[in-house]
Design a protein around this motif. Structure first.
Motif: not given
Length: 236
Positions: A173-180, A198-203, A212-216, A231-235
């Protein structure tokens, strides 16, 4: 009525037809539909060859199987222009699709030309065997008994960081914020019970082209609850 050659009977009529003693040389043989050539000594023939109204049939009802002896055996289409299978003595067995070789045996195993579609499982039943990828087999995926799986990448770069594993996510579909892209770590905590510890996500947080911005995001489980963000690491 009996016919002789050099005083030896060769052909005799019977109540059901004829009996021939010796071989038959002929220019052709025709049988109507469902009329059979039969072989074997038993009351019910061991082998039948016939044509019914739709198909030509070789039927083996005896104790053994059907054995074909040849230095090279081929299965071709009706016109003889396309090979479907080829069996070569002391060599390969090759299967074709529309005249193109797709599957062939060799001294090491098999060679497949094209993709392989599997509807169930693919099992490597011997520990230490590897799935090899790449023209030079530079990527290997190996199972180690009672340890796990080893992914090995051989890279010609000796002074740079190598992306050993790359995870990619795409949307139909059309990518939207939150996809990762994410990785889950699950462990069996009781018989038949798998828990995601445990989960590691790049969002993505912003999909503006060229901005574009991503959070880890790192998540863990506590007190049996769903793994939550710790824990969150942002751009920035």
């Amino acid at each position: 009525v009996s016919l002789y050659h050099d005083n030896s009977v060769k052909l005799a009529t019977t109540a059901t037809g004829i009996t021939v003693t010796g071989s038959i040389a002929m220019d052709g043989l025709h049988l109507d539909d469902n009329e059979k050539i039969t072989f074997g000594n038993s009351a019910s023939p061991d082998l039948e060859i016939f044509h019914d109204t739709g198909n030509s049939i070789i039927k083996d009802t005896g104790q053994g199987g059907i054995i074909l002896l040849s230095n090279q055996f081929q299965i071709q289409n009706a016109s003889g222009g396309t090979v479907g299978a080829d069996f070569t003595e002391a060599g390969a067995v090759t299967l074709y699709h529309n005249g193109n070789a797709k599957f062939a045996t060799d001294a090491d195993g098999i060679n497949v030309t094209g993709q392989v579609d599997v509807s169930t499982d693919v099992n490597l039943t011997t520990d230490g065997r590897a799935i090899k990828l790449g023209a030079s087999e530079e990527v290997t995926l190996t199972h180690v008994h009672d340890v796990g799986v080893t992914l090995n990448v051989e890279n010609s770069t000796t002074n740079g960081v190598t992306d050993v594993l790359k995870l990619q996510a795409q949307s139909s579909g059309t990518p939207a914020a939150g996809i990762g892209t994410g990785i889950e770590f699950s462990t069996e905590t009781a018989a038949g019970t798998l828990e995601t510890g445990g989960v590691i996500e790049s969002v993505t947080t912003d999909l503006t082209p060229t901005e574009e911005d991503f959070d880890m995001v790192f998540k863990t489980m506590a007190q049996g609850a769903t793994a939550a963000e710790r824990l969150k690491l942002n751009g920035s």
